[in-house]
Motif scaffolding. Structure first.
Motif, PDB file in Angstrom:
ATOM      1  N   MET B  47      33.328  51.820 -99.282  1.00 13.54           N
ATOM      2  CA  MET B  47      33.930  51.400-100.560  1.00 13.54           C
ATOM      3  C   MET B  47      33.045  51.829-101.727  1.00 13.54           C
ATOM      4  SD  MET B  47      35.702  47.735 -99.572  1.00 13.54           S
ATOM      5  CE  MET B  47      34.445  47.007 -98.559  1.00 13.54           C
ATOM      6  N   VAL B  48      31.738  51.632-101.568  1.00 13.82           N
ATOM      7  CA  VAL B  48      30.811  52.015-102.639  1.00 13.82           C
ATOM      8  C   VAL B  48      30.830  53.537-102.836  1.00 13.82           C
ATOM      9  CG1 VAL B  48      28.357  52.104-103.286  1.00 13.82           C
ATOM     10  CG2 VAL B  48      29.331  49.990-102.340  1.00 13.82           C
ATOM     11  N   GLU B  49      30.861  54.263-101.728  1.00 11.30           N
ATOM     12  CA  GLU B  49      30.891  55.739-101.814  1.00 11.30           C
ATOM     13  C   GLU B  49      32.134  56.198-102.564  1.00 11.30           C
ATOM     14  OE1 GLU B  49      31.963  59.779-100.954  1.00 11.30           O
ATOM     15  OE2 GLU B  49      33.065  58.089-100.104  1.00 11.30           O
ATOM     16  N   MET B  50      33.275  55.605-102.241  1.00  6.73           N
ATOM     17  CA  MET B  50      34.527  56.018-102.895  1.00  6.73           C
ATOM     18  C   MET B  50      34.489  55.699-104.395  1.00  6.73           C
ATOM     19  SD  MET B  50      36.760  57.688-101.194  1.00  6.73           S
ATOM     20  CE  MET B  50      38.343  57.345-101.956  1.00  6.73           C
ATOM     21  N   HIS B 216      36.575  50.677 -93.991  1.00 10.22           N
ATOM     22  CA  HIS B 216      35.766  51.840 -93.627  1.00 10.22           C
ATOM     23  C   HIS B 216      36.573  53.140 -93.689  1.00 10.22           C
ATOM     24  CE1 HIS B 216      32.283  49.501 -92.609  1.00 10.22           C
ATOM     25  NE2 HIS B 216      32.956  48.770 -91.742  1.00 10.22           N
ATOM     26  N   SER B 217      37.831  53.022 -94.060  1.00 10.09           N
ATOM     27  CA  SER B 217      38.683  54.220 -94.115  1.00 10.09           C
ATOM     28  C   SER B 217      38.802  54.712 -95.548  1.00 10.09           C
ATOM     29  CB  SER B 217      40.082  53.889 -93.566  1.00 10.09           C
ATOM     30  OG  SER B 217      41.003  54.894 -93.955  1.00 10.09           O
ATOM     31  N   ALA B 218      38.171  55.856 -95.804  1.00  8.15           N
ATOM     32  CA  ALA B 218      38.236  56.429 -97.155  1.00  8.15           C
ATOM     33  C   ALA B 218      39.687  56.686 -97.551  1.00  8.15           C
ATOM     34  CB  ALA B 218      37.427  57.720 -97.204  1.00  8.15           C
ATOM     35  N   THR B 219      40.480  57.105 -96.574  1.00 11.42           N
ATOM     36  CA  THR B 219      41.889  57.395 -96.866  1.00 11.42           C
ATOM     37  C   THR B 219      42.624  56.137 -97.305  1.00 11.42           C
ATOM     38  OG1 THR B 219      41.804  59.142 -95.215  1.00 11.42           O
ATOM     39  CG2 THR B 219      43.995  58.389 -95.876  1.00 11.42           C
TER      40      THR B 219
END
Lengths: 303, 277
Positions: B47-50, B216-219
């Motif tokens: 979530m933080v990365e996105m 955990h799913s970027a999509t």
């Protein structure tokens, strides 16, 4: 005092579009209502949610606003204490937290509404400044100063109907400086907030007994004018502190500390609220008297 | 402002690779201090990365958008992201929890370092984020505010004050994420408060737009944000696994605090794989 604050803040808000008011379900009487009507977006009522009030002010301040949090003193600083500490003081944000009814102004409402240790609690916070005007005139100075101040500030106000005591003060109001409201050379009385009226009554009584009495408003309790107080302690044979605040952590203890550090040789008597809750229901004067804060009793103790 | 700042193109593979690198970097940092919140950083990492690498619009290091990590103990995810963005320097990271450094185990307000508010005590970030979003609304600014909270944090009463407030102030540029890893210090969050679940219906009842996704799913994270209605504040409840990415840390409470030993570190590094939902 409350109306002067609202009127002054209204003017500040008109002049500066970054001034905003966040209240926690307290009636916006007088000029506060005008502010609300004229600048509805800059007036937020968060309801009975004081943590929201302080947190929202912090967020607004982080974006360059100049927020005022406004409610009854116990609810503006005790309920959301950790928000005042972490959100405002730790981040050193320009939020003014206004406490209406500092001390035991709300006499009949009971101990839940008495802010008798607010100065002690706010003094302990790094970055926090404290203003406690004694009358409507000082309230105007204090509010104007708050509107321009760039750090956390606790503005301790009374309620309404306080007499104008500083009208003929020889000293101007200067942030961080003690202020002589009336001059004298035998006794120096230090006080702050609405109890200043009692200090004047004590001064009148002592003057009738031949003493020349100076009355000093310590309107800025933090940063405290240590040098100014030390100078006055050295210049008078007798000094008195009268405060509507617990004996724990108020002005009395601080003046004693300054007296020691300054090597003052004057006598020093202090009159504070006791370190006890007040289970008396009556007028403001009744509650103060229950803890010995009454002009006659103070004069007797001094003579 | 929006003319010069842009979002990067979404690519789930790139995000997964980036998260792998961030996990590796967090593990490296774990070898320099004895206590840290590694597992809570791993659970919110996607979530933080996105937020940092995709949702926040950028022109170089600059962004008009704001990110607050309300679950401040997850700050390794934030620090390593800021380092990868070039906002924090390698030397800043090397000063982590050391005298002379300015990065501790909770973020400390320092705008130039990308830390836009001090957090650490749970239940503060949401209302500050609301204040920022409301200020932006008053100013007519084109800015988004993102905040990441923990599921344990939602036990704080102040969070519910904020949940009441955000829809009332119509801060529709606010996006809140909940890292629902079902753990707090003393055990399972769902055991402490069984009736707290399912979460989204509570948020919707308070006037939020709310979706629950695989955190955990970027999509799924991408879809949740880009398909928002946009008229209300958005809460994204991300189901996550505490310690995700290192098998022996997953759902094991001690890794809330502990740092891996050199042998455990080696095992973790060797076992690291890309996380795909």
């Amino acid at each position: 005092m409350r109306d002067t604050f609202a009127r002054t803040l209204y003017k500040a808000g008109k002049a500066n579009p970054k001034v905003c008011i966040v209240v926690a379900d307290i009636s916006p009487a007088g000029s506060m209502a005008a502010f609300r009507e004229e600048f509805p977006a800059r007036f937020v009522n968060v309801g009975v949610a004081e943590q929201n009030m302080i947190g929202l002010c912090a967020g607004l301040a982080l974006r360059g606003y100049k927020p005022f949090a406004y409610t009854i003193a116990t609810f503006s600083i005790y309920r959301p204490f950790e928000f005042v500490r972490d959100d405002i003081c730790y981040q050193n944000l320009p939020v003014t937290v206004v406490g209406i009814g500092g001390g035991v102004t709300y006499s009949t409402l009971g101990g839940t509404h008495h802010a008798q240790e607010d100065v002690a609690v706010m003094s302990a916070l790094p970055n926090m400044s404290i203003l406690a005007p004694c009358d409507p005139l000082e309230t105007e100075f204090a509010t104007d100063h708050s509107a321009k101040y760039t750090s956390p500030l606790y503005l301790r106000l009374g309620k309404a109907g306080e007499p104008k005591l500083s009208e003929h003060a020889p000293d101007p109001w200067v942030f961080g400086k003690v202020r002589t409201l009336r001059a004298g050379s035998d006794v120096c009385i230090f006080a702050y907030g609405p109890i200043m009226k009692m200090a004047f009554d004590v001064a009148d009584a002592l003057e009738k007994r031949g003493k020349r009495v100076r009355v000093v408003s310590v309107h800025t309790l933090k940063p405290l004018d240590t040098a100014g107080i030390a100078e006055l302690l050295r210049a008078h044979p007798a000094a008195v502190v009268i405060e509507e605040h617990s004996s724990q952590g108020g002005l009395a203890g601080k003046v004693k500390q300054i007296a020691w550090d300054a090597g003052a040789r004057c006598s020093l008597k202090t009159f504070s609220l006791q370190d006890e809750f007040i289970h008396v229901h009556g007028s403001h004067a009744d509650l103060l008297a229950a803890h010995g804060l009454e002009a006659g009793a103070i004069v007797r103790a001094l003579t | 402002m929006s003319d010069t700042f842009a979002r990067s193109t979404f690519n789930a593979d790139v995000s997964a690779k980036r998260c792998l690198a961030l996990r590796r970097r967090i593990l490296e940092m774990s070898q320099t201090v004895s206590a840290l919140h590694i597992a809570g950083a791993f659970s919110c990492l996607e979530m933080v990365e996105m937020i940092y690498f995709h949702f926040m619009r950028r022109a170089g290091k600059e962004s008009p958008d704001t990110f607050l990590l309300s679950k401040g103990h997850g700050c390794l995810s934030q620090y390593t992201s800021l380092e990868m963005l070039g906002i924090l320097q390698r030397s800043d990271i090397e000063g982590y929890c050391k005298p002379g450094g300015f990065l501790g185990t909770h973020p400390d307000y320092r705008v130039k370092a990308g830390i836009e508010a001090s957090t650490g005590s749970l239940g503060h970030g949401l209302t500050m984020a609301i204040g920022m979003a409301y200020a932006d609304k008053l100013d007519g600014k084109d800015r988004d505010v993102y905040v990441v909270m923990s599921d344990g944090e939602l036990q704080e009463g102040s969070v519910w004050e904020g949940i009441l407030l955000a829809p009332a102030l119509k801060v529709n540029r606010l996006t809140a994420f909940v890292d629902c890893n079902d753990f707090q210090s003393l055990g399972r969050t769902s055991e402490t408060y069984p009736n707290f679940y399912p979460v989204p219906e509570k948020l919707r009842a308070f006037g939020w737009e709310c979706v629950e996704i695989n955190g955990h799913s970027a999509t799924e994270i991408h879809r949740a944000v880009t398909s928002r209605e946009g008229t209300r504040p958005l809460m994204i409840v991300g189901r996550t696994t505490k310690g995700r990415g290192v098998s022996y840390m997953e759902n094991v409470p001690i890794w809330h605090y502990r740092s891996p030993s050199p042998a455990e570190y080696q095992q973790a590094i060797e076992g690291l794989r890309e996380v795909r939902g």
